[in-house]
Design an enzyme around this catalytic site. Structure first.
Site, PDB file in Angstrom:
ATOM      1  N   ASP A   1       0.865  -1.174   0.000  1.00 12.99           N
ATOM      2  CA  ASP A   1       0.000   0.000   0.000  1.00 12.99           C
ATOM      3  C   ASP A   1       0.903   1.226   0.000  1.00 12.99           C
ATOM      4  OD1 ASP A   1      -2.319   1.700   0.499  1.00 12.99           O
ATOM      5  OD2 ASP A   1      -1.519   1.868   2.537  1.00 12.99           O
TER       6      ASP A   1
ATOM      7  N   ASP B   1      -1.402  -0.660   6.080  1.00 12.20           N
ATOM      8  CA  ASP B   1      -1.499  -0.114   7.432  1.00 12.20           C
ATOM      9  C   ASP B   1      -2.909   0.258   7.853  1.00 12.20           C
ATOM     10  OD1 ASP B   1      -1.648   2.273   5.734  1.00 12.20           O
ATOM     11  OD2 ASP B   1      -1.406   3.376   7.606  1.00 12.20           O
TER      12      ASP B   1
ATOM     13  N   ASP C   1      -6.970  -1.350   3.784  1.00  6.21           N
ATOM     14  CA  ASP C   1      -6.084  -2.432   3.346  1.00  6.21           C
ATOM     15  C   ASP C   1      -6.502  -3.783   3.906  1.00  6.21           C
ATOM     16  OD1 ASP C   1      -4.381  -0.508   2.128  1.00  6.21           O
ATOM     17  OD2 ASP C   1      -3.421  -0.142   4.061  1.00  6.21           O
TER      18      ASP C   1
END
Length: 860
Positions: free
Chosen positions: A524, A755, A759
């Protein structure tokens, strides 16, 4: 948690996104082949991964090489019933339960069988990796309480995922089993050491008269009663402390998948039955209850040690807070707010959401003007300005101002849908058959066969039945069930322990067996490759004007304004030109739009100004920036359009610099005073230190690196241009991320590093999920690993620990089998009796414990 069944495939709903199945109403994004998408990110992912050609044999061979065969997970090309392929009848709902007691692949199969045998249940998918089972059922035919009762039994305990009391009860019962085993086991072993072992060996500290007395006592009626007491105490250890082992053995036999529980249970039960029969039928028996106690207690202590290390790891994330909303502030007919449960909301209800609060459900803004942070759901770190008529996402946070939101037609939250997607992926993420269990499928039948042959040979050679039974028992005892049973949990516990020392929390004990060689690592962007915080990264403005601008922006709640205010600390340092700020200090911001903020006007002293600092005499928020009077000087900070609206002069150099900064995904703002812009500041989401080294190292090791983000494409430019990054997919929603990871898994082992809550579905869908910095509660729940100290370089350490733990497991098992190669032939030929076999078994277990206590990898 209970929720609606999975929506139909995109092919069944022409209005759904071809990739992630989200609605596409009002979105005109196609690929020229008739496929519709909810966003350009999903279109790009589908274009790159939509037609993955999977070689099922190659995938299966690769998984067998890394020890991931036999699980039958949803990512298996030939598997059925995975979360992506589930065929849910109309009207059926999905209920997610947490099941305490699952610890292997055979447990998954057993739970699924028990659940699907219940009336009204159309399917079930269990995962011991996450202790989760998803049950698709008809709510009119079977209730959640019925399902809980059906799944619970044989030592398994099912309860709602949010039931902390039941979870605590399960943990307390496990502790009680261990305590009973240790205390009662000590009582049994004390009797053996003081009274029984001296009759086998001439202890030097017992004189002949004492030994003769003990032998006579053991041969008398009193001795029989004494053996009965020992037998009763051993029964407690075997059937109470050893219940999980016996349950695992039963499930193993029922599913015809021999595992370590079966081997341990056979040895423990055989010694128990032989001793009990000897007490009943033999006048001066030799009893081996100590063998039963030792086997059960040693294996239980080993498993408990592993669990306790994992519990300590989880405690490191106690600061992680939940992000879902339970209550809402609903406006009554006369406009008065009242607090109600989110479940009680109806479509059309009006909700008041103030600054700092989460929007409870999806809806539409009908009044107010506010900057809304949608990063928890979309990953977009820059708040988006919302006014009447704009759609608002459930789970997003109002950064400043306030909104009145009309509840949408489904009265649901995007955050809740993300949560259900995570649960769905978790229940479908089957664990692997552990190495020791895979070996047990061959070893258990072999040991049983040798024991039977040895006992039969003893009878054929004229031995007494008791002697033949003793030979067979010795083979079962000497087969080292403790060493094999401890090989995996102790090595895994060592890995978790060593990870904790490096601020890495391992949630899933199968990490060290599931991951061998990653083919793809997906990162990410916001909060992972970047810090996730808006910071000043470049400036071209004199110190005096910067001081005034920072004082003015300190009155703003907008992240861009706060970043400009933070530049006050830099006053006195040399100004950095935009072109000179492209090193570690740069960082892509997330979106266009400049310094958006909420319209508001306030006057008065600056409450946040430093003592002796500039005094803010007036302050006004605008859509594209802020303005006010500071120390008698009129100051404007924001987009050049704000200067144009006020008739201020903007030099071409400033206007061009602002445009150039926006082209690479940062957020630039012009700064001016007394009618003219004099310079500019650039703020952005700063790149995380060491990101280049991390992706470069992964690329050099042969791992493909992909960046997957919900941010704007321009915000990911710096990654797309890096040689180590093979692909960048931008503007992808949470559902699209999970689908993209799922398709990447078809090409090879895929690791997801993220995080945030947005996600979480991708973390759960990946072969291995790594949450950086602890993340949100949902991200941590979906991940297998959390890196608490926010060090991106720890991602490589995770893989190093996994490989080292795998080597340690193989080393432990290798020793156990070398030992067996010597001990079993001796036992089969009658050269060992059960007592010596027990001593040898204990010595082997001690060696495994000692080997596992060593650090897996050397400290840096």
């Amino acid at each position: 948690m209970s929720g609606a069944a999975r929506p139909p495939d995109a092919g069944d709903d022409p209005s759904a996104c071809t990739l992630c199945e989200l609605p596409t109403e009002g979105v005109d994004v196609t690929d020229g082949e008739g496929n519709r998408f909810c966003c350009t990110g999903c279109r790009d992912v589908y274009a790159a991964l939509g037609d993955v050609d999977v070689d099922a044999d190659a995938v299966r061979e690769r998984r067998q090489e890394r020890g991931d065969d036999g699980a039958g997970g949803p990512d298996d090309p030939d598997a059925e019933g995975g979360s992506g392929d589930r065929d849910v009848p109309e009207g059926h709902e999905a209920t997610f339960l947490e099941v305490d007691g699952m610890h292997c692949a055979t447990c998954e199969a057993f739970i699924e069988t028990v659940a699907t045998d219940a009336d009204g249940v159309s399917g079930a998918s269990a995962s011991y990796v996450t202790d989760t089972v998803r049950i698709d059922h008809d709510p009119d035919a079977v209730t959640i309480d019925d399902l809980t009762e059906t799944v619970s039994g044989l030592g398994y305990s099912a309860y709602d995922r949010d039931d902390a009391f039941s979870r605590r009860q399960a943990r307390n019962m496990a502790t009680a089993r261990l305590a009973a085993g240790v205390l009662v086991g000590m009582a049994v072993m004390l009797q053996y050491i003081v009274l029984i072992y001296p009759t086998y060996f001439a202890f030097p500290f017992y004189n002949e008269r004492t030994l003769e007395y003990l032998n006579q006592a053991m041969a008398s009626t009193s001795g029989t009663y004494f053996f009965i007491v020992i037998g009763v105490l051993t029964t407690i250890v075997l059937f109470f402390t050893g219940k999980p082992i016996l349950r695992g053995a039963y499930v193993s036999a029922k599913t015809r998948s021999p595992n370590m529980d079966l081997l341990v249970a056979i040895a423990a039960v055989s010694a128990y039955l032989y001793s009990t029969l000897a007490v009943i039928f033999v006048e001066s028996p030799s009893i081996y209850y100590d063998v039963t106690v030792a086997i059960v207690v040693i294996v239980t202590v080993g498993n408990h040690y592993e669990d306790s290390v994992k519990d300590r790891a989880t405690e490191l994330l106690s600061e992680v807070t939940a992000v879902q909303v339970d209550d809402a502030r609903r406006l009554t007919a006369d406009g008065e707010p009242e607090s109600v449960a989110v479940d009680a909301l109806e479509p059309g209800d009006r909700l008041l959401v103030r600054a700092g609060e989460r929007v409870p459900v999806d809806g539409e803004a009908v009044d107010g003007d506010a900057a809304v942070d949608e990063s928890v759901v979309t990953g977009e770190s820059l708040p988006v300005r919302k006014v009447a008529g704009d759609a608002v996402v459930g789970g997003s946070v109002v950064a400043d101002g306030s909104l009145t939101v009309a509840v949408g037609p489904d009265a649901t939250s995007s955050l809740d849908r993300v949560a259900e997607l995570v649960y769905d992926l978790q229940s479908g993420n089957h664990g692997v058959q552990k190495l020791a269990d895979r070996l047990a499928t061959v070893f258990v039948p072999a040991v049983l066969g040798i024991a039977v042959v040895a006992a039969g040979a003893s009878l054929a050679l004229g031995g007494a039945p008791t002697d033949a039974m003793l030979v067979g028992l010795t083979v079962l005892i000497v087969s080292c069930p403790c060493a094999l049973g401890l090989a995996t949990p102790l090595a895994v516990a060592a890995g978790i322990r060593d990870a904790l020392e490096r601020n890495i929390v391992v949630f899933d004990d199968t990490v060290f067996e599931r991951i061998r060689d990653a083919d793809t690592v997906v990162f990410d962007k916001t909060g992972t490759l970047t810090t996730g915080e808006m910071r000043p990264i470049a400036r071209e403005v004199d110190d005096d004007l910067l001081r005034l601008a920072a004082a003015l922006e300190s009155r703003s709640a907008h992240p861009v304004g706060q970043a400009v205010a933070a530049a006050r600390a830099e006053v006195g340092t040399e100004g950095a030109a935009l072109d000179g700020a492209t090193g570690d200090g740069t960082g892509p911001a997330v979106a266009d739009g400049g310094a958006e903020a909420v319209d508001a006007s306030t006057e008065g002293p600056d409450p946040s100004a430093d003592a002796g600092g500039p005094a803010v005499e007036s302050f006004e928020d605008h859509a594209r920036g802020v303005s006010g009077v500071v120390d008698g000087v009129e100051v404007v900070v924001g987009h050049p359009d704000l200067f144009d609206e006020r008739g201020w002069t903007v030099p071409d150099a400033v206007r061009e610099a602002v445009a150039d900064a926006r082209d690479v995904g940062r957020v630039p703002v012009a700064v001016g005073r007394d009618g003219a812009a004099e310079g500019f500041l650039v703020v952005g989401d700063e790149l995380r230190e060491g990101w280049e080294e991390t992706v470069t190292a992964l690329d050099r090791s042969g791992v493909e690196v992909i960046v997957l983000t919900g941010d704007d494409e321009r915000a990911a430019t710096v990654f797309a241009e890096h040689a180590a990054v093979s692909s960048v997919f931008a503007g992808v929603p949470p559902e699209g991320k999970a689908e993209a990871v799922g398709r990447l898994k078809e090409r090879g082992v895929t690791v997801m590093v993220g995080d945030g809550t947005n996600d979480a579905p991708a973390l759960a869908a990946a072969d291995l999920g790594v949450a950086l910095g602890g993340g949100t509660a949902m991200a941590a729940d979906a991940a297998d690993v959390a890196i608490v100290d926010d060090e991106l370089g720890s991602v490589a350490t995770v893989f190093e620990l996994a490989r080292a733990a795998g080597r340690r497991v193989k080393g432990n098992i290798g020793w156990a089998f070398c030992y067996n190669a010597v001990a079993i032939p001796l036992a089969a030929t009658g050269l060992l009796n059960p007592l010596f076999a027990a001593v040898a078994m204990g010595a082997s277990s001690l060696l495994v414990v000692t080997n596992s206590s060593r650090a897996l990898i050397a400290d840096d």
